[in-house]
Design an enzyme around this catalytic site. Sequence first.
Site, PDB file in Angstrom:
ATOM      1  CB  SER A   1      33.722  35.938  12.215  1.00  0.00           C
ATOM      2  OG  SER A   1      32.961  34.872  11.681  1.00  0.00           O
TER       3      SER A   1
ATOM      4  CB  VAL B   1      32.533  44.842   8.033  1.00  0.00           C
ATOM      5  CG1 VAL B   1      33.828  45.563   7.692  1.00  0.00           C
ATOM      6  CG2 VAL B   1      31.420  45.865   8.268  1.00  0.00           C
ATOM      7  CB  CYS B   2      34.495  39.782   8.144  1.00  0.00           C
ATOM      8  SG  CYS B   2      34.833  40.430   9.796  1.00  0.00           S
ATOM      9  CB  ALA B   3      31.248  38.734   4.095  1.00  0.00           C
TER      10      ALA B   3
ATOM     11  CB  SER C   1      37.412  42.843   4.044  1.00  0.00           C
ATOM     12  OG  SER C   1      37.495  41.644   4.763  1.00  0.00           O
TER      13      SER C   1
END
Length: 165
Positions: free
Chosen positions: A54, A59-61, A63
Amino acid sequence: MTSITLKGNAVHTVGTLPSVGSEAKNFTLTAIDLSEKTLDDFKGKYVILNIFPSVNTGVCAASVRKFNEDAANLPNTTVLCISKDLPFAQAQFCGAEGIKNVVMLSDFRSNFGEEYGVEIADSQMRGLLSRAVVVIDPQGKIIYEEQVPEIAQEPNYQAALKVIQ
């Protein structure tokens, strides 16, 4: 089934990533404008699939930001950022962050996660996508894949980019 972890606890995916050297499977995902995009739409380019649970997690943001920064300097390359987030949430994130060099795509109404072996099969994350990176060459062959072993860890950006440069 692939075994990964979430903060040290075992989590499993429904399958495994396609192997290096194999033909990339076509898919249909939803863009932020609700149009449908397929892998065929990016034929003739290097395609980086940045897959994650999500965009609303740190961490997703990170990437998405990192690949957005790197994508600006890669010739003949498109970065597809893929999650189960609704296209509206993806658009809001990109607008707030000034993200313009990647294509955000949602798996909310397709079987991409199953086809690419990255849908999480168990735990509180069941149904979301695991963190993985797949690089596809202009001929449609997979030239790099990384199933990140710990969901809370960032992918190996340098290794993914090295196969293109």
